[in-house]
Design a protein around this motif. Structure first.
Motif, PDB file in Angstrom:
ATOM      1  N   THR A   1       1.015  -1.674  -0.065  1.00 23.62           N
ATOM      2  CA  THR A   1      -0.551  -0.299  -0.083  1.00 23.62           C
ATOM      3  C   THR A   1       1.526   1.573  -0.096  1.00 23.62           C
ATOM      4  O   THR A   1       1.447   1.291   0.483  1.00 23.62           O
ATOM      5  N   GLY A   2       0.300   1.888  -1.240  1.00 23.45           N
ATOM      6  CA  GLY A   2       1.791   3.690  -1.015  1.00 23.45           C
ATOM      7  C   GLY A   2       2.710   3.195  -2.141  1.00 23.45           C
ATOM      8  O   GLY A   2       2.622   1.900  -2.908  1.00 23.45           O
ATOM      9  N   ALA A   3       3.726   4.080  -1.947  1.00 20.96           N
ATOM     10  CA  ALA A   3       5.088   3.858  -3.179  1.00 20.96           C
ATOM     11  C   ALA A   3       5.957   3.592  -2.529  1.00 20.96           C
ATOM     12  O   ALA A   3       6.349   3.520  -1.678  1.00 20.96           O
ATOM     13  N   ALA A   4       5.753   2.273  -3.001  1.00 19.50           N
ATOM     14  CA  ALA A   4       6.813   0.974  -2.861  1.00 19.50           C
ATOM     15  C   ALA A   4       7.671   0.908  -4.296  1.00 19.50           C
ATOM     16  O   ALA A   4       6.699   0.263  -5.435  1.00 19.50           O
ATOM     17  N   THR A   5       9.199   0.422  -4.478  1.00 13.67           N
ATOM     18  CA  THR A   5       9.385  -0.586  -5.580  1.00 13.67           C
ATOM     19  C   THR A   5       9.939  -1.633  -4.445  1.00 13.67           C
ATOM     20  O   THR A   5      10.873  -1.781  -3.459  1.00 13.67           O
ATOM     21  N   LEU A   6       9.569  -3.213  -5.433  1.00 11.37           N
ATOM     22  CA  LEU A   6      10.110  -4.034  -5.166  1.00 11.37           C
ATOM     23  C   LEU A   6      11.468  -5.216  -5.648  1.00 11.37           C
ATOM     24  O   LEU A   6      11.008  -4.898  -6.759  1.00 11.37           O
ATOM     25  N   LEU A   7      12.066  -5.702  -4.892  1.00 13.33           N
ATOM     26  CA  LEU A   7      12.711  -6.268  -5.759  1.00 13.33           C
ATOM     27  C   LEU A   7      13.413  -7.595  -5.307  1.00 13.33           C
ATOM     28  O   LEU A   7      13.848  -7.400  -4.146  1.00 13.33           O
ATOM     29  N   ASN A   8      13.455  -8.671  -5.587  1.00 10.29           N
ATOM     30  CA  ASN A   8      13.598  -9.944  -5.268  1.00 10.29           C
ATOM     31  C   ASN A   8      13.193  -9.778  -3.420  1.00 10.29           C
ATOM     32  O   ASN A   8      13.651 -10.577  -3.186  1.00 10.29           O
TER      33      ASN A   8
ATOM     34  N   PRO B   1       6.624   8.464   2.611  1.00  7.83           N
ATOM     35  CA  PRO B   1       7.782   7.628   1.613  1.00  7.83           C
ATOM     36  C   PRO B   1       7.628   6.712   1.073  1.00  7.83           C
ATOM     37  O   PRO B   1       7.395   6.289   0.794  1.00  7.83           O
ATOM     38  N   HIS B   2       8.678   7.053   0.223  1.00 10.53           N
ATOM     39  CA  HIS B   2       8.977   5.613  -1.082  1.00 10.53           C
ATOM     40  C   HIS B   2       9.590   4.814  -0.771  1.00 10.53           C
ATOM     41  O   HIS B   2      11.054   5.483   0.511  1.00 10.53           O
ATOM     42  N   ILE B   3       9.682   3.455  -0.428  1.00  6.48           N
ATOM     43  CA  ILE B   3      10.231   2.489   0.324  1.00  6.48           C
ATOM     44  C   ILE B   3      10.559   1.520  -0.796  1.00  6.48           C
ATOM     45  O   ILE B   3       9.756   0.918  -1.777  1.00  6.48           O
ATOM     46  N   VAL B   4      11.788   1.430  -0.338  1.00  6.28           N
ATOM     47  CA  VAL B   4      12.572   0.544  -1.170  1.00  6.28           C
ATOM     48  C   VAL B   4      12.665  -0.779  -0.847  1.00  6.28           C
ATOM     49  O   VAL B   4      14.357  -0.333   0.370  1.00  6.28           O
ATOM     50  N   ALA B   5      12.872  -1.505  -0.748  1.00  3.25           N
ATOM     51  CA  ALA B   5      12.833  -3.044  -0.373  1.00  3.25           C
ATOM     52  C   ALA B   5      13.580  -3.772  -1.687  1.00  3.25           C
ATOM     53  O   ALA B   5      12.777  -4.383  -2.652  1.00  3.25           O
ATOM     54  N   VAL B   6      14.756  -5.162  -1.125  1.00  4.30           N
ATOM     55  CA  VAL B   6      14.999  -5.631  -2.426  1.00  4.30           C
ATOM     56  C   VAL B   6      16.096  -6.566  -0.858  1.00  4.30           C
ATOM     57  O   VAL B   6      16.339  -7.087  -0.199  1.00  4.30           O
ATOM     58  N   GLY B   7      15.235  -7.868  -1.898  1.00  2.85           N
ATOM     59  CA  GLY B   7      15.716  -9.393  -0.792  1.00  2.85           C
ATOM     60  C   GLY B   7      15.452  -9.100   0.655  1.00  2.85           C
ATOM     61  O   GLY B   7      16.418  -9.735   1.128  1.00  2.85           O
ATOM     62  N   VAL B   8      14.398  -8.824   1.214  1.00  2.00           N
ATOM     63  CA  VAL B   8      14.387  -9.299   1.778  1.00  2.00           C
ATOM     64  C   VAL B   8      12.620 -10.554   1.784  1.00  2.00           C
ATOM     65  O   VAL B   8      11.526 -10.013   1.279  1.00  2.00           O
ATOM     66  N   GLU B   9      12.409 -11.107   2.771  1.00  2.00           N
ATOM     67  CA  GLU B   9      11.145 -11.733   2.916  1.00  2.00           C
ATOM     68  C   GLU B   9      10.404 -11.445   4.371  1.00  2.00           C
ATOM     69  O   GLU B   9      11.048 -11.239   5.424  1.00  2.00           O
ATOM     70  N   ASN B  10       9.047 -11.278   4.003  1.00  2.00           N
ATOM     71  CA  ASN B  10       8.263 -12.434   5.512  1.00  2.00           C
ATOM     72  C   ASN B  10       8.701 -10.448   6.704  1.00  2.00           C
ATOM     73  O   ASN B  10       8.694 -10.704   7.193  1.00  2.00           O
ATOM     74  N   LEU B  11       8.539 -10.147   6.214  1.00  2.00           N
ATOM     75  CA  LEU B  11       8.915  -8.671   6.892  1.00  2.00           C
ATOM     76  C   LEU B  11       7.659  -7.841   6.438  1.00  2.00           C
ATOM     77  O   LEU B  11       7.208  -7.606   5.623  1.00  2.00           O
ATOM     78  N   VAL B  12       7.968  -6.696   8.158  1.00  2.00           N
ATOM     79  CA  VAL B  12       6.328  -5.976   8.079  1.00  2.00           C
ATOM     80  C   VAL B  12       7.660  -4.487   7.757  1.00  2.00           C
ATOM     81  O   VAL B  12       7.980  -4.156   8.346  1.00  2.00           O
ATOM     82  N   ILE B  13       7.150  -3.882   6.536  1.00  2.00           N
ATOM     83  CA  ILE B  13       7.836  -2.300   6.711  1.00  2.00           C
ATOM     84  C   ILE B  13       6.309  -1.283   6.704  1.00  2.00           C
ATOM     85  O   ILE B  13       5.689  -1.198   5.264  1.00  2.00           O
ATOM     86  N   VAL B  14       6.857  -0.403   7.591  1.00  2.00           N
ATOM     87  CA  VAL B  14       5.914   0.677   7.566  1.00  2.00           C
ATOM     88  C   VAL B  14       6.325   2.215   7.663  1.00  2.00           C
ATOM     89  O   VAL B  14       7.628   1.939   8.748  1.00  2.00           O
ATOM     90  N   ALA B  15       6.436   2.815   6.801  1.00  2.00           N
ATOM     91  CA  ALA B  15       6.554   4.106   6.737  1.00  2.00           C
ATOM     92  C   ALA B  15       6.173   5.429   6.694  1.00  2.00           C
ATOM     93  O   ALA B  15       4.502   5.080   6.232  1.00  2.00           O
TER      94      ALA B  15
END
Lengths: 358, 358
Positions: free
Chosen positions: B295-302, B313-327
């Protein structure tokens, strides 16, 4: 252009700081308009300031000469204060042309200590000793490089094979290769005879220009044209844009060092890092008992081995390990430390989707 | 206070929505001044609005009556629009006193459908059918609860053991326990005869007040004193603060349901969730092919199986699993989904260090 003049027998060295980089590997902290060298990656002074600090001994060094881009010139001047002279590149063309501009701004007899602006040296006293070791060779017309013991088969660096001794602590560079493939890099690391080129060079301006004349005369000619009647002031030299824009982008490694036979290397163990990734920054940062390196507002619970960095938002990390978590006003990055080099892939994606964030 | 009056034979039900909660388990999205029920946790309408939507059939339901705190009254009114009536609690005293205020604001013969404002029901048509099943029992003076099949030994809920049949789809509540210990909860889950109390109740106002008179007369007396001559307007009732502040905080479960012998349960499989953690929200959110709910601005890789949510904020997540990331604008949370209930611990820490972030 103001030229330093002095007795040739008295070695006085001009620090030439290359500040043209616009690295993206420390995104979201590093941005187009605030590249890595402008940032205080470790507490206190910025990488650029730390670079200048390394060559601040007025007994040996003249005021620094910084080659930078127009977009960063004001910030460079602000960070280094009065005394620093700038050459503002009309366009980025890698290191060989940039160093040529600096060489042409100096007296041919001047020694130049060329340094990237965004590397870290944790033991600057060892660096100073290595420079002292190289002075005689540089004055004798050699192109002096500085070699760092490789710790991994990095394919992004130049490697130097150490040859026979040239002087105390100085060796002939028997072989020089920039950016080898992975297998070659691995063989270099195993060999025990190869070292990383730290990207730091010591030579007389004339020696570099002479080498260019032989190995890359087009680069020399373009730089000479750009510096024939530059604009600006003594404090801020503006090479003529059209001549310089025509020059090919080439590293000093590829343009000169791989070909010249007057290259020597001074091996030095000085805590060098190019801080080329978040993992590299974590490796040189101080950490708490749980292995977390924290800068800015954060609350950690049951969290280990993380690099946590905020420029504003309060970061709360619970139950995570070996992660990079970086928050700025407009962006948040989360990536495992071991994968932090893949930030470049994310930045490539952002350059299409959200270029305003770079 | 305006009282609904009508023929007792014609069942018309007042939705009583309890919106006093100030949950911290969805921090940093939920805040003191914007609790969970005010948020559009799933796309579109807020949890409060979805709760009202569930009881919007004007053939069966009267306008909703919302019991809320002064700090949230304006937002409740804004979200529900005209028609909704509010009772503004002078202080939070848990559910038994809150429901007493609502019961006293209605005609004793009115049926009340008491609903938490911050739970999710993915299959509202099944909920409507369960309510219909419970109507006769409620009109006969029973305290009707709704039972959800437990899927884990949750220690934070009430459990109801199903007894003999009372009517079609309605059973006697043979045993009622709120917040059992872990071993007891596990035995309940294994038993196959226990269900979670969904916190939703259907009864006549008089039936609840009668039960209070027997099992918690102090709560009834305090609520009566607070509602004897309340302030405010028909649209926004203000119980007398001093009388109400003196009442003990007690849940309807502990005050009444564990003791009363006229409790029945309507089992219902309706996709119920109290959305009590980020993991619970992830479980009911739609996800992409990689299992990420964004939900919201994000770029996900792997990146796989993550709950990613940004309010700016734009969330960039790379190479992570089963995480909660809230900004949010001022905070970032990173926690494994499996540990998302520990956010409460982090919030406890923040309440000391950075209370302005709660």
């Amino acid at each position: 252009v103001e030229r330093l003049t002095r007795d040739a027998s008295q070695a006085r060295v001009t620090p030439v700081i290359l500040s043209g980089g616009t690295g993206t590997r420390l995104w979201p902290l590093s941005r187009r308009d605030r590249p890595k060298q402008m940032l205080p990656l470790l507490e206190g002074r910025t990488m650029l300031q730390r670079t200048a600090d390394r060559a601040a001994d007025s007994g040996l060094f003249a005021a620094p000469l910084v080659v930078t881009a127009a977009a960063h010139a004001d910030e460079v001047a602000a960070q280094l204060g009065e005394g620093a002279r700038l050459i503002v590149e009309p366009a980025g063309r890698s290191t060989a042309p940039a160093i040529a501009l600096a060489a042409l701004a100096l007296d041919p007899r001047d020694l130049m200590l060329v340094m990237p602006s965004d590397h870290l040296i944790l033991q600057p006293e060892r660096f100073a000793a290595a420079v002292a070791h190289g002075l005689d060779a540089a004055q004798a017309g050699m192109l002096v490089t500085f070699g760092v013991r490789p710790t991994r088969p990095e394919t992004g660096y130049g490697y130097i094979r150490r040859g026979e001794a040239f002087a105390d602590g100085v060796f002939r560079a028997a072989h020089f290769v920039e950016k080898p493939d992975a297998a070659t890099a691995a063989s270099y690391v195993e060999s025990g005879t190869h070292e990383w080129n730290a990207g730091i060079f010591l030579f007389a301006a004339r020696a570099y220009l002479d080498a260019l004349a032989v190995h890359a005369p087009d680069i020399l000619a373009a730089a000479q044209a750009a510096m024939a009647a530059p604009g600006g002031s003594p404090a801020r030299t503006l090479p003529e844009p059209e001549s310089f824009a025509a020059v090919r982008a080439e590293s000093i490694d590829r343009a000169v060092l791989e070909h010249a036979d007057n290259v020597v290397v001074v091996p030095v163990d000085m805590g060098w890092s190019d801080v080329g990734s978040w993992a590299a920054l974590h490796a040189v940062s101080s950490a708490d008992a749980a292995g977390n390196s924290v800068t800015g507002a954060a609350t950690l619970l049951n969290t280990h081995g993380c690099l946590i960095r905020s420029e504003g938002p309060h970061i709360v990390a619970v139950g995570v390990e070996n992660l990079v978590i970086v928050a700025t006003r407009d962006s948040v990055l989360v990536v495992p430390l071991a994968q932090s080099q893949t930030v470049a892939d994310a930045v490539r994606r952002l350059s299409e989707d959200r270029p305003e964030l770079l």
